[in-house]
Design an enzyme around this catalytic site. Structure first.
Site, mmCIF file in Angstrom:
data_model
loop_
_atom_site.group_PDB
_atom_site.id
_atom_site.type_symbol
_atom_site.label_atom_id
_atom_site.label_comp_id
_atom_site.label_asym_id
_atom_site.label_seq_id
_atom_site.Cartn_x
_atom_site.Cartn_y
_atom_site.Cartn_z
ATOM 1 N N ASP A 84 4.354 17.370 2.481
ATOM 2 C CA ASP A 84 3.108 17.565 2.582
ATOM 3 C C ASP A 84 2.508 16.167 3.230
ATOM 4 O OD1 ASP A 84 0.241 17.962 2.151
ATOM 5 O OD2 ASP A 84 0.257 18.364 0.214
ATOM 6 N N GLU A 127 13.237 -11.038 8.964
ATOM 7 C CA GLU A 127 14.353 -10.481 8.426
ATOM 8 C C GLU A 127 15.160 -9.765 9.405
ATOM 9 O OE1 GLU A 127 11.699 -8.530 5.436
ATOM 10 O OE2 GLU A 127 13.727 -7.561 4.956
ATOM 11 N N CYS A 184 10.311 -10.262 3.047
ATOM 12 C CA CYS A 184 8.873 -10.262 3.756
ATOM 13 C C CYS A 184 8.015 -11.314 3.426
ATOM 14 C CB CYS A 184 8.119 -9.060 3.204
ATOM 15 S SG CYS A 184 8.842 -7.669 3.520
ATOM 16 N N THR A 243 7.825 4.441 5.450
ATOM 17 C CA THR A 243 7.511 3.328 5.611
ATOM 18 C C THR A 243 7.779 2.256 6.542
ATOM 19 O OG1 THR A 243 8.661 2.382 3.824
ATOM 20 C CG2 THR A 243 6.901 3.664 3.081
ATOM 21 N N SER A 295 11.450 -1.499 -6.566
ATOM 22 C CA SER A 295 10.955 -2.410 -5.744
ATOM 23 C C SER A 295 9.520 -2.681 -6.063
ATOM 24 C CB SER A 295 11.217 -2.159 -4.338
ATOM 25 O OG SER A 295 10.491 -1.042 -3.700
ATOM 26 N N HIS A 319 1.097 -8.500 0.748
ATOM 27 C CA HIS A 319 1.851 -7.457 1.641
ATOM 28 C C HIS A 319 1.889 -6.364 1.378
ATOM 29 C CE1 HIS A 319 5.628 -6.433 2.931
ATOM 30 N NE2 HIS A 319 5.884 -6.063 1.869
ATOM 31 N N LYS A 330 -2.303 -0.727 -5.557
ATOM 32 C CA LYS A 330 -1.600 -0.883 -7.006
ATOM 33 C C LYS A 330 -1.647 -2.046 -7.221
ATOM 34 C CE LYS A 330 2.301 2.746 -5.808
ATOM 35 N NZ LYS A 330 1.762 3.741 -6.778
ATOM 36 N N ASN A 341 5.216 -0.820 7.993
ATOM 37 C CA ASN A 341 5.770 -1.967 7.534
ATOM 38 C C ASN A 341 6.230 -2.904 8.744
ATOM 39 O OD1 ASN A 341 6.439 -3.993 5.758
ATOM 40 N ND2 ASN A 341 7.762 -2.778 4.230
ATOM 41 N N SER A 401 10.915 -9.182 -1.171
ATOM 42 C CA SER A 401 12.187 -8.686 -2.139
ATOM 43 C C SER A 401 13.328 -9.589 -2.357
ATOM 44 C CB SER A 401 12.466 -7.260 -1.623
ATOM 45 O OG SER A 401 11.460 -6.354 -1.692
HETATM 46 N N1 CAA Z 1 -0.890 14.451 -1.835
HETATM 47 C C1 CAA Z 1 -1.328 13.135 -2.162
HETATM 48 N N2 CAA Z 1 -0.437 12.190 -2.880
HETATM 49 C C2 CAA Z 1 0.884 12.566 -3.059
HETATM 50 C C3 CAA Z 1 1.556 13.952 -2.532
HETATM 51 C C4 CAA Z 1 0.562 14.770 -1.984
HETATM 52 N N3 CAA Z 1 0.965 15.828 -1.704
HETATM 53 N N4 CAA Z 1 2.661 13.849 -2.808
HETATM 54 C C5 CAA Z 1 2.955 12.608 -3.594
HETATM 55 N N5 CAA Z 1 1.964 11.656 -3.465
HETATM 56 C C6 CAA Z 1 1.650 10.335 -4.153
HETATM 57 C C7 CAA Z 1 2.608 10.111 -5.175
HETATM 58 O O1 CAA Z 1 1.922 10.568 -6.545
HETATM 59 C C8 CAA Z 1 2.751 8.620 -5.033
HETATM 60 O O2 CAA Z 1 1.756 7.895 -5.322
HETATM 61 P P1 CAA Z 1 1.317 7.126 -6.756
HETATM 62 O O3 CAA Z 1 2.647 6.149 -6.575
HETATM 63 O O4 CAA Z 1 0.211 6.459 -6.574
HETATM 64 O O5 CAA Z 1 1.745 7.850 -7.883
HETATM 65 C C9 CAA Z 1 2.979 8.685 -3.680
HETATM 66 O O6 CAA Z 1 2.397 9.555 -2.922
HETATM 67 C C10 CAA Z 1 4.386 8.595 -3.188
HETATM 68 O O7 CAA Z 1 5.199 9.523 -3.726
HETATM 69 P P2 CAA Z 1 6.536 9.326 -4.402
HETATM 70 O O8 CAA Z 1 6.610 8.061 -5.322
HETATM 71 O O9 CAA Z 1 6.943 10.497 -4.750
HETATM 72 O O10 CAA Z 1 7.464 8.874 -3.064
HETATM 73 P P3 CAA Z 1 8.727 8.440 -2.591
HETATM 74 O O11 CAA Z 1 9.462 8.362 -3.918
HETATM 75 O O12 CAA Z 1 9.358 9.644 -1.937
HETATM 76 O O13 CAA Z 1 8.835 7.205 -1.904
HETATM 77 C C11 CAA Z 1 8.396 4.860 -2.010
HETATM 78 C C12 CAA Z 1 7.813 6.388 -2.151
HETATM 79 C C13 CAA Z 1 9.461 4.679 -3.050
HETATM 80 C C14 CAA Z 1 7.531 3.714 -1.710
HETATM 81 C C15 CAA Z 1 9.270 4.938 -0.476
HETATM 82 O O14 CAA Z 1 8.716 5.312 0.601
HETATM 83 C C16 CAA Z 1 10.211 3.660 -0.386
HETATM 84 O O15 CAA Z 1 11.383 3.620 -0.856
HETATM 85 N N6 CAA Z 1 9.926 2.628 0.389
HETATM 86 C C17 CAA Z 1 10.587 1.565 0.819
HETATM 87 C C18 CAA Z 1 10.245 0.504 -0.457
HETATM 88 C C19 CAA Z 1 9.026 0.088 -0.408
HETATM 89 O O16 CAA Z 1 8.083 0.037 0.436
HETATM 90 N N7 CAA Z 1 8.833 -0.674 -1.530
HETATM 91 C C20 CAA Z 1 7.613 -1.448 -1.869
HETATM 92 C C21 CAA Z 1 7.892 -2.568 -2.741
HETATM 93 S S1 CAA Z 1 8.853 -3.634 -2.167
HETATM 94 C C22 CAA Z 1 8.323 -4.593 -1.120
HETATM 95 O O17 CAA Z 1 6.973 -4.530 -0.828
HETATM 96 C C23 CAA Z 1 9.021 -5.330 0.250
HETATM 97 C C24 CAA Z 1 9.117 -4.288 1.382
HETATM 98 O O18 CAA Z 1 8.373 -4.694 2.289
HETATM 99 C C25 CAA Z 1 10.362 -3.416 1.301
#
Ligand code: CAA
Length: 381
Positions: A33, A83, A115, A156, A205, A237, A246, A280, A312
Site C-alpha cells: 500500500d 560509508e 551514518c 529507504t 536498528s 539522522h 519517533k 536515506n 549504526s
Molecule cells: N498505511 C499507513 N501506515 C502503514 C501502512 C499503511 N498501509 N502499513 C504500514 N504502515 C506503517 C507501520 O505501522 C509502520 O509505522 P510505525 O513504525 O510507526 O508503526 C511503518 O509503516 C513501517 O511499517 P513496517 O514496520 O511494517 O515496515 P517494514 O518492517 O517493512 O520496514 C523498516 C520498515 C524496518 C524501517 C525498513 O524499511 C528497514 O529495514 N529499513 C532500513 C533500516 C533502517 O532504516 N533503520 C532505521 C534505524 S538504523 C539507522 O538509522 C541507520 C541507518 O541509516 C540505516
C-alpha cells in the site's frame, strides 16, 4: 563554547542524483500500500545515482558551489565522511580536492562510522579552526544507501552529498560545546567488505537508534548542555523521515515531557522536506535536515537547534547550534530545490538495472558513456 571564538557552519550546499524513483512506482511493483511509504515511513521518492555518479561526483558538485562563492585560499583541510566510499585505501576527498583545484598545501582524509561520520568530521573541523581561526575546513558528507531488491530496506534507499565550509565567524550556525556522546558495540546495520548492499535488522536498528538517543542526551545533560525546552527545532539522522518523529517522541518522554503531536511536528517537520524526497543519504542525512530547516519558512534567528547524529554499530552524538542573525541572506534555497526538481523520473526496470550494475574488477580502464545532464562527468577511473 570554548573561549569567545564563534566557530561553525559558514556555508552549506547539497547535491543529489540524476534520477528519481517514486514510491508510487515502487509500490506498484512491490504490491505494498503506497500509504505505508508515504505515511508509514514518511517517504515519497528515492534519489537514484546514474551509472556515472557516485559519492565523488555528488560531493564535487555540492562543494564546487561553496568554492565558487568563497574561494579556496583558506581551506587547508578536507574531511570526507562516507560509508560508501570508492576505494579502501585512497580517500574520496582527494578526487574532490583535485577536481576543485584546491590548494596542494592541504590535508585530505576520509572518515567512516556508518551514518555518524559527518558529525565527527564537523567536530574535528571545529577543533582545527579553534587551533587556527584563519583556516577553513571543507567538510563533506556523502553516501549512497543500497539495500537488496525486495528487502524491507529497499524503500529507504537514497543518495546525496552535503558540503559544509567550517570556519570562525560563521554566517549560518555557530556550533556549541558541549556534546553528548555514546558508543555501543552492536550489530543493527552493517556492510562487510564483500557486499555492496547493507545488512540490517530493521526493527532492532530502530530500537538501537532510540537507545542511542537516550544515551547521547544523558551525556549531553551531564556535560551541562541546554535544557530540552530551549530548542526551536531538532535535526535527527533520518533513515526515513518518520524516524525523526519517533526519536523526538522518545526523547521528550524520556525527559518526562509530553509528546503532543503538535509539539513534535513543530520541532521536526521543517527538517524533513529534503529527506522525504531524497531518501536515506546515510551520513549526509542529518545535514540535509539542517538544509531543509534553514531553507524553511521558520525564522530561526538566534534560536537553538538540537542535532542528534546516529551511526549504526553504533555511535551517537547530541550537540547544539545557534542560528546566526542574517543567516537567510546566505542560503541556497533556490539551488537546493533545483537539485531536487531537475532529477529525471525513472521506471522500475531502469532502477533495477542501475541497482544491479556492477563494474569490472579486472583493474583495467573502462569508460562509461556520459549519462548525467546537469553537470559534466567529473572524473574517470
Ligand atoms: N498505511 C499507513 N501506515 C502503514 C501502512 C499503511 N498501509 N502499513 C504500514 N504502515 C506503517 C507501520 O505501522 C509502520 O509505522 P510505525 O513504525 O510507526 O508503526 C511503518 O509503516 C513501517 O511499517 P513496517 O514496520 O511494517 O515496515 P517494514 O518492517 O517493512 O520496514 C523498516 C520498515 C524496518 C524501517 C525498513 O524499511 C528497514 O529495514 N529499513 C532500513 C533500516 C533502517 O532504516 N533503520 C532505521 C534505524 S538504523 C539507522 O538509522 C541507520 C541507518 O541509516 C540505516
Amino acid at each position: 563554547m570554548s573561549g569567545e571564538l564563534a566557530v561553525g557552519i559558514h556555508d552549506l550546499a547539497f547535491a543529489t542524483t540524476e534520477y528519481v524513483l517514486t514510491h508510487a512506482t515502487l509500490a506498484a511493483r512491490t504490491g505494498a500500500d503506497v500509504a505505508k511509504y508515504h505515511q508509514g515511513i514518511g517517504q515519497t521518492a528515492i534519489s537514484v545515482p546514474a551509472a556515472d555518479e557516485d559519492v565523488v561526483t555528488m560531493a564535487a558538485t555540492a562543494a564546487a558551489t561553496i568554492v565558487a562563492r568563497h574561494g579556496s585560499d583558506r581551506i587547508r583541510t578536507v574531511v570526507f565522511a562516507t560509508e560508501t566510499g570508492i576505494d579502501q585505501a585512497k580517500a574520496a576527498g582527494i578526487y574532490v580536492h583535485s577536481l576543485l583545484g584546491l590548494p596542494s598545501a592541504a590535508r585530505v582524509v576520509e572518515l567512516k562510522q556508518a551514518c555518524y561520520a559527518g558529525t565527527a568530521a564537523l567536530q574535528f573541523a571545529i577543533g582545527l579552526v579553534h587551533r587556527d581561526p584563519a583556516q577553513q575546513v571543507l567538510v563533506i558528507a556523502a553516501d549512497t544507501s543500497r539495500y537488496e531488491l525486495g528487502s524491507p530496506g529497499e524503500s529507504t534507499q537514497g543518495a546525496a552529498a552535503v558540503a559544509m565550509l567550517v570556519g570562525a565567524g560563521p554566517a549560518l550556525v555557530r556550533i556549541e560545546d558541549p556534546a553528548g556522546l555514546q558508543t555501543a558495540d552492536i550489530m543493527d546495520f552493517w556492510r562487510p567488505n564483500y557486499r555492496n548492499t547493507a545488512l540490517v535488522d530493521g526493527q532492532e536498528s530502530i530500537a538501537a537508534y532510540l537507545q542511542a538517543v537516550q544515551g547521547a542526551w544523558k551525556d549531553y545533560a551531564e556535560q551541562g548542555g541546554r535544557a530540552l525546552t530551549e530548542f526551536r527545532a531538532f535535526c535527527y539522522h533520518q533513515p526515513f523521515t518518520k524516524m525523526a518523529y519517533k526519536a523526538h517522541r522518545h526523547l521528550l518522554r524520556h525527559c518526562g515531557l509530553d509528546a503532543e503531536a503538535a509539539d513534535v511536528d513543530r520541532a521536526v517537520q521543517p527538517t524533513t522536506a529534503y529527506n522525504s524526497v531524497i531518501g536515506n543519504s546515510y551520513t549526509a542525512s542529518i545535514y540535509l535536515g539542517l538544509a531543509a530547516l534553514l531553507d524553511s519558512a521558520v525564522d530561526l534567528t538566534g534560536r537553538a537547534v538540537g542535532f542528534l547524529s546516529y551511526g549504526s554499530g553504533s555511535v551517537a552524538e547530541f550537540f547544539a547550534g545557534e542560528v546566526v542573525p542574517g543567516y537567510r541572506t546566505h542560503l541556497r534555497t533556490v539551488q537546493h530545490r533545483a537539485a531536487i526538481d531537475r532529477r529525471q523520473d525513472i521506471d522500475y526496470a531502469r532502477y533495477r538495472d542501475l541497482h544491479q550494475l556492477t563494474f569490472p574488477a579486472d583493474g583495467g580502464d573502462h569508460l562509461r558513456p556520459r549519462e548525467t545532464s546537469g553537470h559534466k562527468r567529473l572524473y574517470e577511473s
